[in-house]
Design an enzyme around this catalytic site. Structure first.
Site, PDB file in Angstrom:
ATOM      1  N   TRP A  33       0.835  -1.024  -0.061  1.00  0.00           N
ATOM      2  CA  TRP A  33       0.050  -0.054  -0.085  1.00  0.00           C
ATOM      3  C   TRP A  33       0.890   1.249   0.014  1.00  0.00           C
ATOM      4  CZ3 TRP A  33      -2.162   2.646   4.954  1.00  0.00           C
ATOM      5  CH2 TRP A  33      -3.126   3.588   4.591  1.00  0.00           C
ATOM      6  N   ASP A  60      -0.496  -5.891   8.957  1.00  0.00           N
ATOM      7  CA  ASP A  60      -1.682  -4.798   8.686  1.00  0.00           C
ATOM      8  C   ASP A  60      -2.662  -5.754   8.181  1.00  0.00           C
ATOM      9  OD1 ASP A  60      -3.379  -2.992   7.626  1.00  0.00           O
ATOM     10  OD2 ASP A  60      -1.480  -1.886   6.697  1.00  0.00           O
ATOM     11  N   ALA A 119      -6.516  -5.346   7.210  1.00  0.00           N
ATOM     12  CA  ALA A 119      -7.553  -4.397   7.052  1.00  0.00           C
ATOM     13  C   ALA A 119      -8.774  -4.836   6.307  1.00  0.00           C
ATOM     14  CB  ALA A 119      -6.848  -3.043   5.855  1.00  0.00           C
ATOM     15  N   LYS A 166     -13.398  -1.406   6.721  1.00  0.00           N
ATOM     16  CA  LYS A 166     -14.054  -2.127   5.764  1.00  0.00           C
ATOM     17  C   LYS A 166     -14.956  -3.299   6.320  1.00  0.00           C
ATOM     18  CE  LYS A 166     -10.350  -0.043   3.077  1.00  0.00           C
ATOM     19  NZ  LYS A 166      -9.155   0.538   3.949  1.00  0.00           N
TER      20      LYS A 166
HETATM   21  C1  LMR Z   1      -7.113   1.818  -0.521  1.00  0.00           C
HETATM   22  O1  LMR Z   1      -5.989   1.245  -0.495  1.00  0.00           O
HETATM   23  O2  LMR Z   1      -7.636   2.209  -1.490  1.00  0.00           O
HETATM   24  C2  LMR Z   1      -7.668   2.038   0.861  1.00  0.00           C
HETATM   25  O3  LMR Z   1      -6.893   1.452   1.910  1.00  0.00           O
HETATM   26  C3  LMR Z   1      -7.977   3.646   1.156  1.00  0.00           C
HETATM   27  C4  LMR Z   1      -6.685   4.178   1.262  1.00  0.00           C
HETATM   28  O4  LMR Z   1      -6.802   5.136   2.119  1.00  0.00           O
HETATM   29  O5  LMR Z   1      -5.834   4.311   0.543  1.00  0.00           O
END
Ligand code: LMR
Length: 393
Positions: free
Chosen positions: A127, A208, A210, A243
């Site tokens: 991410w 992590d 999520a 989520k």
């Molecule tokens: C994403 O990866 O789209 C989500 O985790 C939202 C974000 O805050 O980036």
């Protein structure tokens, strides 16, 4: 003084959200930010959440501060959901945080206080905000191989080879399930091997988590985290309820630290201290919703049922998209979409292909070719498949 500030690089996911909003084309499709949407394109408030809120409205008598760590009942309920029988309460410290991002940030700060030289090992890719936060804090990081763009699967040999070089005291960041941005995940046997290797290297794992409940199911999605918790003397877990409870804007997260029982009090004190320094008391409303649901059998059952509908809906869209692409491209090149789990799949398209799909078909995909499967519905899947197939002609 403020004139000295330089513009910050735009967050690619948030920038894509903005350009989608500005696009006047009626047929536009948003597969960008990781927010669940139903077939009508809405992000509904889950039934159990509405009910919990209604109960809270009636029963809450004060909005006074709770505690630096948040409500202990929240940490208890959520840690049980995540760790199940891998939870040993006497080796856990935990603080409520503003969302999973807050949990990650507080975890990074905690590592920094314990060992400023610790290198974070992050999956390639991960991410983007993980990298951005590590850069902002000034914590060193390196990538380990994770995703094979050519096959759409995990490059497990590459991953193990790279993790074999992790130094003692380093941190290995893993996605507990539903890997973001790729959608490619480890098998149970692979989790076991990764846990052993992290242990052998004397590193700590930072999970992590999520998207618990968006992949193979609530229990199944916790498998990797539980294996690590059983095998490693120390680990950190940053969890998000955004989520799986659909409470994005309530900012509901939890940072957990598992360690030797002799160290729990000090770890807890340091986590509390970090909350105090960064924002003082954590947000409470979302945490109270989660606690209300998880401590009520009826609400829990209803929440699980609705979450399961969301999960199986996304799986059906994956199957449909993979089948449509098989038909249009006359190949099994995109079959991995059906094997991936969670909200995302990385398609392995070039930035030029992603741009062409946006320009010619009004389909918004993150530049690394990550799609949010939940942004699709039965009608838009064929349109996306056509757009992808067209970039191959
Ligand atoms: C994403 O990866 O789209 C989500 O985790 C939202 C974000 O805050 O980036």
């Amino acid at each position: 003084m403020l004139g000295n500030l330089k513009d910050q690089p735009a967050d690619k996911i948030l920038a894509l959200m903005a350009s989608y909003r500005e696009d006047p084309r009626a047929e536009k499709i948003d597969l960008g930010v990781g927010v669940y949407k139903d077939a009508q394109g809405n992000t509904p408030i889950m039934r159990a959440v509405k009910e919990a809120e209604a109960r809270l409205l009636k029963s809450e008598t004060t909005k006074s501060y709770v505690a630096l760590a948040g409500d202990p009942a929240y940490a208890k309920a959520l840690s049980e959901l995540i760790l199940g029988d891998a939870l040993a309460a006497d080796r856990m410290a935990a603080v409520a945080t503003p969302g999973g991002t807050g949990a990650f940030r507080q975890g990074v700060d905690l590592v920094r206080m314990a060992n400023p030289d610790a290198t974070f090992h992050v999956s390639a890719p991960t991410w983007p905000n993980h990298l951005s936060i590590l850069k902002t804090v000034g914590q060193p990081f390196v990538e380990y191989r994770y995703f094979d763009n050519a096959t759409g699967e995990v490059d497990f040999d590459g991953m193990m080879e790279d993790l074999g070089k992790v130094a003692s005291g380093d941190v290995v960041l893993v996605h507990g399930c539903c890997h973001n941005p790729t959608g490619a995940n480890l098998t149970e046997a692979q989790w076991e091997a990764v846990a052993d290797l992290i242990g052998e290297r004397g590193a700590i794992a930072f999970v992590d988590l999520a998207y618990q409940g968006f992949g193979d199911g609530l229990e199944e999605d916790a498998t990797g985290t539980r294996i690590l918790a059983r095998k490693l003397p120390e680990m950190l877990i940053g969890a998000s309820c955004s989520k799986n409870f659909g409470i994005y804007r309530e900012r509901t997260g939890l940072l957990m630290g598992l360690c030797d029982p002799a160290h729990v009090k000090t770890v807890q004190g340091n986590m509390n201290h970090l909350n105090r320094q960064n924002f003082s008391f954590p947000p409470d409303h979302g945490a109270r919703i989660v606690t209300t649901i998880l401590n009520d059998a009826e609400l829990t059952a209803d929440w699980k049922a609705e979450l399961e509908e969301m999960r199986t809906g996304m799986l059906a869209l994956r199957e449909q998209l993979a089948a449509e692409l098989r038909r249009l491209t006359n190949s099994d090149r995109f079959d991995f979409i059906a094997r991936h789990r969670g909200m995302f799949s990385r398609l392995g398209l070039s930035p030029e292909q992603v741009e062409a799909i946006r320009k010619d078909f009004a389909v918004y995909i993150v530049g690394d070719s990550r799609i949010n499967v939940a942004g699709l519905n039965e009608e838009t899947v064929p349109k996306l498949a056509q757009a992808i197939a067209a970039t191959y002609e």
